[in-house]
Structures are given as structure tokens and as C-alpha cells.
Design a protein around this motif. Structure first.
Motif, PDB file in Angstrom:
ATOM      1  N   HIS A  44       0.850  -1.183   0.000  1.00 33.81           N
ATOM      2  CA  HIS A  44       0.000   0.000   0.000  1.00 33.81           C
ATOM      3  C   HIS A  44       0.887   1.234   0.000  1.00 33.81           C
ATOM      4  CE1 HIS A  44      -2.803   3.055   1.492  1.00 33.81           C
ATOM      5  NE2 HIS A  44      -3.736   2.290   0.986  1.00 33.81           N
ATOM      6  N   PRO A  45       0.491   2.305  -0.727  1.00 31.12           N
ATOM      7  CA  PRO A  45       1.337   3.496  -0.811  1.00 31.12           C
ATOM      8  C   PRO A  45       1.780   4.039   0.535  1.00 31.12           C
ATOM      9  CG  PRO A  45      -0.458   3.651  -2.388  1.00 31.12           C
ATOM     10  CD  PRO A  45      -0.702   2.420  -1.564  1.00 31.12           C
ATOM     11  N   SER A  46       0.930   3.920   1.557  1.00 27.94           N
ATOM     12  CA  SER A  46       1.272   4.487   2.859  1.00 27.94           C
ATOM     13  C   SER A  46       2.374   3.694   3.550  1.00 27.94           C
ATOM     14  CB  SER A  46       0.024   4.530   3.752  1.00 27.94           C
ATOM     15  OG  SER A  46      -0.464   3.211   3.974  1.00 27.94           O
ATOM     16  N   THR A  47       2.559   2.432   3.157  1.00 26.19           N
ATOM     17  CA  THR A  47       3.570   1.598   3.812  1.00 26.19           C
ATOM     18  C   THR A  47       4.742   1.300   2.899  1.00 26.19           C
ATOM     19  OG1 THR A  47       2.433  -0.404   3.109  1.00 26.19           O
ATOM     20  CG2 THR A  47       1.818   0.491   5.246  1.00 26.19           C
ATOM     21  N   ALA A  48       4.667   1.696   1.641  1.00 23.86           N
ATOM     22  CA  ALA A  48       5.730   1.384   0.695  1.00 23.86           C
ATOM     23  C   ALA A  48       6.961   2.227   1.002  1.00 23.86           C
ATOM     24  CB  ALA A  48       5.265   1.661  -0.733  1.00 23.86           C
ATOM     25  N   PRO A  49       8.163   1.661   0.925  1.00 21.63           N
ATOM     26  CA  PRO A  49       9.384   2.440   1.173  1.00 21.63           C
ATOM     27  C   PRO A  49       9.568   3.499   0.096  1.00 21.63           C
ATOM     28  CG  PRO A  49       9.911   0.269   0.268  1.00 21.63           C
ATOM     29  CD  PRO A  49       8.437   0.278   0.565  1.00 21.63           C
ATOM     30  N   SER A  50      10.189   4.609   0.448  1.00 21.42           N
ATOM     31  CA  SER A  50      10.372   5.703  -0.486  1.00 21.42           C
ATOM     32  C   SER A  50      11.650   5.571  -1.303  1.00 21.42           C
ATOM     33  CB  SER A  50      10.397   7.038   0.274  1.00 21.42           C
ATOM     34  OG  SER A  50      11.443   7.020   1.231  1.00 21.42           O
ATOM     35  N   PHE A  51      12.540   4.642  -0.916  1.00 23.36           N
ATOM     36  CA  PHE A  51      13.794   4.485  -1.648  1.00 23.36           C
ATOM     37  C   PHE A  51      13.623   3.454  -2.763  1.00 23.36           C
ATOM     38  CE2 PHE A  51      13.701   1.738   2.065  1.00 23.36           C
ATOM     39  CZ  PHE A  51      13.942   0.497   1.527  1.00 23.36           C
ATOM     40  N   VAL A  52      14.545   3.447  -3.702  1.00 24.66           N
ATOM     41  CA  VAL A  52      14.520   2.488  -4.808  1.00 24.66           C
ATOM     42  C   VAL A  52      15.085   1.165  -4.332  1.00 24.66           C
ATOM     43  CG1 VAL A  52      15.411   1.977  -7.114  1.00 24.66           C
ATOM     44  CG2 VAL A  52      14.754   4.312  -6.519  1.00 24.66           C
ATOM     45  N   LEU A  53      14.355   0.102  -4.541  1.00 25.60           N
ATOM     46  CA  LEU A  53      14.821  -1.215  -4.113  1.00 25.60           C
ATOM     47  C   LEU A  53      16.051  -1.626  -4.905  1.00 25.60           C
ATOM     48  CD1 LEU A  53      11.400  -3.075  -3.835  1.00 25.60           C
ATOM     49  CD2 LEU A  53      12.741  -2.059  -2.011  1.00 25.60           C
ATOM     50  N   PRO A  54      16.965  -2.377  -4.295  1.00 21.70           N
ATOM     51  CA  PRO A  54      18.149  -2.816  -5.024  1.00 21.70           C
ATOM     52  C   PRO A  54      17.769  -3.760  -6.155  1.00 21.70           C
ATOM     53  CG  PRO A  54      17.986  -3.950  -2.904  1.00 21.70           C
ATOM     54  CD  PRO A  54      16.948  -2.869  -2.900  1.00 21.70           C
ATOM     55  N   SER A  55      18.557  -3.721  -7.232  1.00 20.35           N
ATOM     56  CA  SER A  55      18.289  -4.581  -8.371  1.00 20.35           C
ATOM     57  C   SER A  55      18.605  -6.027  -8.033  1.00 20.35           C
ATOM     58  CB  SER A  55      19.131  -4.141  -9.572  1.00 20.35           C
ATOM     59  OG  SER A  55      18.787  -2.840  -9.960  1.00 20.35           O
ATOM     60  N   ASN A 106      19.951  -8.295 -26.068  1.00 22.10           N
ATOM     61  CA  ASN A 106      20.886  -8.274 -24.939  1.00 22.10           C
ATOM     62  C   ASN A 106      20.303  -7.673 -23.671  1.00 22.10           C
ATOM     63  OD1 ASN A 106      20.882  -5.766 -26.419  1.00 22.10           O
ATOM     64  ND2 ASN A 106      22.630  -5.099 -25.182  1.00 22.10           N
ATOM     65  N   LEU A 107      19.043  -7.232 -23.713  1.00 26.83           N
ATOM     66  CA  LEU A 107      18.475  -6.509 -22.573  1.00 26.83           C
ATOM     67  C   LEU A 107      17.650  -7.340 -21.588  1.00 26.83           C
ATOM     68  CD1 LEU A 107      17.320  -3.121 -24.175  1.00 26.83           C
ATOM     69  CD2 LEU A 107      19.522  -3.705 -23.129  1.00 26.83           C
ATOM     70  N   PRO A 108      16.989  -8.433 -21.991  1.00 29.23           N
ATOM     71  CA  PRO A 108      16.041  -9.075 -21.065  1.00 29.23           C
ATOM     72  C   PRO A 108      16.610  -9.478 -19.716  1.00 29.23           C
ATOM     73  CG  PRO A 108      15.700  -9.922 -23.269  1.00 29.23           C
ATOM     74  CD  PRO A 108      16.930  -9.070 -23.325  1.00 29.23           C
ATOM     75  N   GLY A 109      17.891  -9.850 -19.636  1.00 30.81           N
ATOM     76  CA  GLY A 109      18.435 -10.334 -18.373  1.00 30.81           C
ATOM     77  C   GLY A 109      19.130  -9.287 -17.542  1.00 30.81           C
ATOM     78  N   ILE A 110      19.169  -8.045 -18.005  1.00 26.59           N
ATOM     79  CA  ILE A 110      19.899  -7.003 -17.275  1.00 26.59           C
ATOM     80  C   ILE A 110      18.987  -6.371 -16.218  1.00 26.59           C
ATOM     81  CG2 ILE A 110      21.143  -4.825 -17.457  1.00 26.59           C
ATOM     82  CD1 ILE A 110      21.799  -5.521 -20.336  1.00 26.59           C
ATOM     83  N   PRO A 111      19.384  -6.399 -14.943  1.00 26.89           N
ATOM     84  CA  PRO A 111      18.561  -5.743 -13.908  1.00 26.89           C
ATOM     85  C   PRO A 111      18.548  -4.231 -14.106  1.00 26.89           C
ATOM     86  CG  PRO A 111      20.141  -7.282 -12.945  1.00 26.89           C
ATOM     87  CD  PRO A 111      20.547  -7.084 -14.379  1.00 26.89           C
ATOM     88  N   HIS A 112      17.454  -3.608 -13.670  1.00 29.81           N
ATOM     89  CA  HIS A 112      17.339  -2.152 -13.772  1.00 29.81           C
ATOM     90  C   HIS A 112      16.408  -1.669 -12.668  1.00 29.81           C
ATOM     91  CE1 HIS A 112      16.348   1.826 -15.486  1.00 29.81           C
ATOM     92  NE2 HIS A 112      17.537   1.728 -16.070  1.00 29.81           N
ATOM     93  N   PRO A 113      16.684  -0.534 -12.059  1.00 28.77           N
ATOM     94  CA  PRO A 113      15.854  -0.070 -10.929  1.00 28.77           C
ATOM     95  C   PRO A 113      14.368   0.084 -11.259  1.00 28.77           C
ATOM     96  CG  PRO A 113      17.881   1.199 -11.053  1.00 28.77           C
ATOM     97  CD  PRO A 113      17.857   0.336 -12.289  1.00 28.77           C
ATOM     98  N   THR A 114      14.035   0.398 -12.517  1.00 31.22           N
ATOM     99  CA  THR A 114      12.616   0.602 -12.830  1.00 31.22           C
ATOM    100  C   THR A 114      11.817  -0.698 -12.733  1.00 31.22           C
ATOM    101  OG1 THR A 114      13.052   0.295 -15.189  1.00 31.22           O
ATOM    102  CG2 THR A 114      13.043   2.550 -14.361  1.00 31.22           C
ATOM    103  N   PHE A 115      12.506  -1.834 -12.702  1.00 28.73           N
ATOM    104  CA  PHE A 115      11.807  -3.118 -12.603  1.00 28.73           C
ATOM    105  C   PHE A 115      11.995  -3.754 -11.229  1.00 28.73           C
ATOM    106  CE2 PHE A 115      13.215  -2.892 -17.155  1.00 28.73           C
ATOM    107  CZ  PHE A 115      11.968  -2.554 -17.653  1.00 28.73           C
ATOM    108  N   ALA A 116      12.389  -2.950 -10.224  1.00 28.65           N
ATOM    109  CA  ALA A 116      12.717  -3.511  -8.919  1.00 28.65           C
ATOM    110  C   ALA A 116      11.500  -4.066  -8.190  1.00 28.65           C
ATOM    111  CB  ALA A 116      13.391  -2.440  -8.061  1.00 28.65           C
ATOM    112  N   ARG A 117      10.325  -3.567  -8.498  1.00 23.13           N
ATOM    113  CA  ARG A 117       9.110  -4.047  -7.839  1.00 23.13           C
ATOM    114  C   ARG A 117       8.291  -4.904  -8.795  1.00 23.13           C
ATOM    115  NH1 ARG A 117       6.514   1.170  -4.789  1.00 23.13           N
ATOM    116  NH2 ARG A 117       8.434   2.070  -3.958  1.00 23.13           N
TER     117      ARG A 117
END
Length: 484
Positions: A12-23, A193-204
């Protein structure tokens, strides 16, 4: 009604952390696509492996909610995704760059003609190859990576070329949501070459998106209902004819509600078969001009008012534009426009809203239905086949008719099967699919596989001529599997 896609466990937005999760490996582009497909209702993806999509396929296979189905060629994979979308509401396929993309193009064009949301994903060139003027294999030998993209522009409602992770999330989600809103296929190219590369936008987990409800213009809706009710209530023997765009408009229930309220006889256009309940007491058959069902053509063409709901008047459905109907006697109801005779044409009025609002405004009138019942003569029974006599088509379809029930579905191939299957009387909840607008030979073989995979509660009966079957016979095993 708003379509909300499942949250997928997002805090829920009220409990979600504000930082970017690690990849992590699960925050890659490939896993995002896999999870997004599951969110929108896809559990089976039809594919042909190729060296440009192998890494992406590995990530799709790793998704527990997805089942990867390998097909013998790209064209049949596209046909299968088409059949799947008919039963499930959305389908998906994955092929390789250009040699695979151009092969599946014909199937995607067919899905476009039938208003089917198919997510066509292509493994594209390495992102480092863009702008290098290099020539790649599986292409026509030119350093131009846009040929496939330009080909798909004419048969999809949105295209996304993902060769950079920074905007990949936005491009993919925009394409998928557009497919669902427009009920048309989309094209998504993913650099290999992109499907396996981690990226912060896909952390959740993918953030759920919703499709805004389509709401009719209130004044336009009122004006359309008022004008149509006045037009039809003055008629002596009006009729209703259902067309193929009923499904796209999601107005089948509203159509039945209207029919129940007004008492008019119900006919269908040939391309609308399967979208209107044929066991309805007011159903009179297929209106197809000179080749209509017995006595149906006479009732429709002698009516002093007819309402066509979701029609497509092409050279097939109009028997070479020979229908004996007149514009001044007609109400044409399209998914977002109502045209009354030679009078007003009102846009941004949606079909389901219009039919529901019109139902209580129409006076009960069964005159045309009584006329039909007075002249109707029941169909004859085919003469029994004698021992040693060659099997006749009417005998074959007598047996097919006896096989039909609420737990079956009919897939009718282009050609003779169109005409023979039109004569079948569909029981309640019996599925029926064919591709009358595009008419791609061999479509039904792959579509049978896809439909049966999506509607696994139904026994699928595919009616295919031997010529059409040979066109796509490499996936022919699916027909036998579906019948067993």
C-alpha cells in the motif's frame, strides 16, 4: 465498467518504502514482461525460438504463471495467439527478428481485422548494433533495422522498440494498455541483450494500471435514444440484425436485453454468428441477402425499419453489395456512433450504453416475428445414407450438429466451412469462431490450438477443408489433440 488489473502484491502506498529497491535478477526487463502478461490474463505464450529471442524466452519460462508453447512456424504461432485472444480476451506470441516477424505478420493482420488484442513480441537486434551501419543475419542484407517495424505499423495499433532500459518500462506498459483499450494487436521489439539485465525501474512487481471506462456523451446518448425510439416506434414490422462488432463493443448482453424488451425478430449477419444466442425464441436466422437462411431474408428486407447493431458491410457480407435494404429505413449502431436513417448521426455514443438506454423506450412489437412464424417451414431431414454410398456433406453436418452442446466450440475455416457451418444451429453457450473479414487460408488450424488452450473447458470441433489444412498442416496435430 473500469477494468482493474491485479495488483500483484504491491505494498500500500502508505507503507511502501520511499527508496529504490536494489536490483536483483527478478528485477529484469524479461521478468517484468512475463509478470505483466500474467497480470493481463495471459497464461500461455505461443513462440518460435530464434537467436534474437532466446534470452527473453528463458525469462518467460522462469515465470510460474506462464506456459510457453512452441509452434512449428511463426505464422501458426500468430494464428494460435489469435484463437487464444478470442477465448481469453488477450493473447501473446514471441518470435525472432525480421525473418520471424515478417512471417507472423499475416496472422497479426488477421487479428487486427477481427479486433483482437494480441501482444506480438519480437526479439530485436543487440542495442549496441543500433546506429553502427552493420548488416545482421535474418534480414534482407541492408543495414536498416526499421523494415520490420515499418511493416508492423500498418497492422498494429501501437509499436514499441525497446533498445534502452531507461524507457523500457514506459514503452512496454503503454503498448500493452493500448492493445487492451483499442482491442487491436501491438508490436513490441526487445533488444536481444536486454532481457536479463537488472534495472531499478523493474525492482518491484509491475504497478497495476487500469483502463478508464468509456462513458457516452450524455446529451448525445439522450438525443440518439430519443430519435431512435421515435423512428422504431412508428414502424409496423421492425427487425434487429446483429453484426460482428458486438464483441468489440462488449454489447452482447445489452443486445439480448433490448431484444427481450421490444419483441422484434432477431437476425444475424453471417460474420456475427456466435455473438447472438440462437436458441432465443425471437431468433430467425442469418441475414445474408440472396443466400440468407430460409425466410429470414424475406422478413428483414420486407421490414419497414431495421436496426443493424455492429455491422460490417463488405463485399462478402453484402453478397457483392446486393442487399435490398434502404438507408432511410435503417438505424446503424456502431461501437461509438449511431446513425438514424437519413437523419442524425451521433458520435461518442457507445453501443452498450445506447442499447440499454433504448430498451425501456421501445414499444413491444412482434408483428414481424409473427409474419416469420406464419411463413416458416421447418428444415427437412437429410435422406439416410445408404450402405456403400459416398458420404454427403449434409449427412456429415447432421452428425456435427448432434455433437454440439454448451461444452463445445466450432472453429470454421475459410471457404466451404463458412457456408456449411452457417447452417449449424448453435446451442446455448456453444462457442463459434471464424475469420470472415480477413479470410486467411489455414488460419483455423493454429487458431484451434490457441482457442482450445484458452477454453480448456470446451471440446473444440474444427471444420477445415483439406486444402486449408495442408497450408498449415505442420501444426495439424493440434486438431487431433483437441478432438480427443
Amino acid at each position: 465498467m473500469e477494468t482493474q488489473i491485479h495488483n500483484g502484491g504491491l505494498p500500500h502506498p502508505s507503507t511502501a518504502p520511499s527508496f529504490v529497491l536494489p536490483s536483483s535478477p527478478s528485477s529484469s526487463l524479461g521478468r517484468h514482461i512475463a509478470r505483466r502478461l500474467v497480470q493481463i490474463g495471459v497464461s500461455d505464450v505461443f513462440s518460435v525460438p530464434g537467436d534474437f529471442n532466446l534470452t527473453l524466452l528463458d525469462h518467460l519460462i522462469a515465470e510460474p504463471g506462464l506456459n510457453l508453447i512452441g509452434c512449428c512456424n511463426e505464422l501458426n504461432a500468430g494464428y494460435a495467439a489469435d484463437g487464444y485472444a478470442r477465448a481469453r480476451g488477450v493473447g501473446a506470441c514471441v518470435v525472432t527478428f525480421t525473418v520471424g516477424g515478417l512471417s507472423i505478420l499475416n496472422a497479426i493482420a488477421g487479428a487486427y481485422s477481427e479486433n483482437l488484442p494480441v501482444i506480438c513480441i519480437v526479439g530485436g537486434p543487440n542495442s549496441n548494433d543500433y546506429g553502427t551501419n552493420r548488416i545482421l543475419h535474418h534480414t534482407i542484407g541492408l543495414p536498416d533495422f526499421s523494415q520490420e517495424f515499418r511493416s508492423f505499423q500498418t497492422v498494429t495499433c501501437a509499436q514499441a522498440v525497446v533498445n534502452n532500459l531507461d524507457d523500457a518500462h514506459e514503452l512496454i506498459d503503454t503498448a500493452i494498455s493500448t492493445a487492451l483499450k483499442e482491442c487491436k494487436p501491438v508490436y513490441i521489439s526487445i533488444s536481444c541483450n536486454l532481457p536479463g539485465i537488472p534495472h531499478p525501474t523493474f525492482a518491484r512487481e509491475p504497478v497495476p494500471f487500469s483502463l478508464p471506462p468509456r462513458v457516452s456523451n450524455h446529451m448525445g446518448l439522450e438525443a440518439a435514444v430519443e430519435a431512435t425510439a421515435d423512428f422504431l416506434n412508428k414502424a409496423v414490422k421492425p427487425v434487429i440484425v446483429g453484426g460482428p462488432r458486438l464483441r468489440f463493443a462488449k454489447a452482447q448482453d445489452a443486445f439480448v436485453e433490448l431484444a427481450n424488451a421490444c419483441g422484434y425478430p432477431i437476425a444475424i449477419m453471417p460474420s456475427g454468428k456466435g455473438l447472438v444466442p440462437e436458441q432465443h425464441p425471437q431468433f430467425i436466422g442469418t441475414y445474408w441477402g440472396a443466400v440468407s437462411s430460409n425466410f429470414c431474408g424475406e422478413i428483414v428486407e420486407s421490414a419497414d425499419a431495421y436496426m443493424f447493431v455492429g455491422p460490417i458491410f463488405n463485399d462478402y457480407s453484402s453478397v457483392g453489395y446486393s442487399l435490398l435494404i434502404k438507408k432511410e429505413k435503417s438505424v446503424i449502431v456502431q461501437p461509438n456512433r449511431i446513425t438514424i436513417g437519413n437523419g442524425p448521426s451521433l458520435g461518442w455514443v457507445f453501443m452498450a450504453d445506447f442499447l440499454k438506454a433504448l430498451a425501456p423506450r421501445l414499444k413491444k412489437n412482434s408483428t414481424a416475428l409473427e409474419n416469420y412464424r406464419r411463413i416458416y417451414v421447418p428444415h427437412g431431414i437429410p435422406v439416410k445414407r445408404e450402405q456403400g454410398e459416398p458420404l454427403r456433406v449434409n449427412i456429415l453436418f447432421k452428425h456435427i450438429q448432434n455433437m454440439l452442446g454448451g461444452d463445445t466450440a466450432v472453429i470454421a475455416e475459410t471457404g466451404d466451412s463458412w457456408f456449411n457451418c452457417q447452417k449449424l444451429r448453435l446451442p446455448e453457450n456453444c462457442g463459434y469462431e471464424f475469420q470472415m473479414q480477413y479470410g486467411s487460408i489455414g488460419w483455423s488450424v493454429g487458431a484451434t490450438l490457441g482457442y482450445a488452450q484458452a477454453a480448456n473447458d470446451k471440446r473444440v470441433i474444427a471444420c477445415i477443408g483439406d486444402g486449408s489444412f495442408q497450408v498449415s498442416h505442420v501444426d495439424g496435430y493440434c486438431v487431433l489433440a483437441c478432438r480427443s
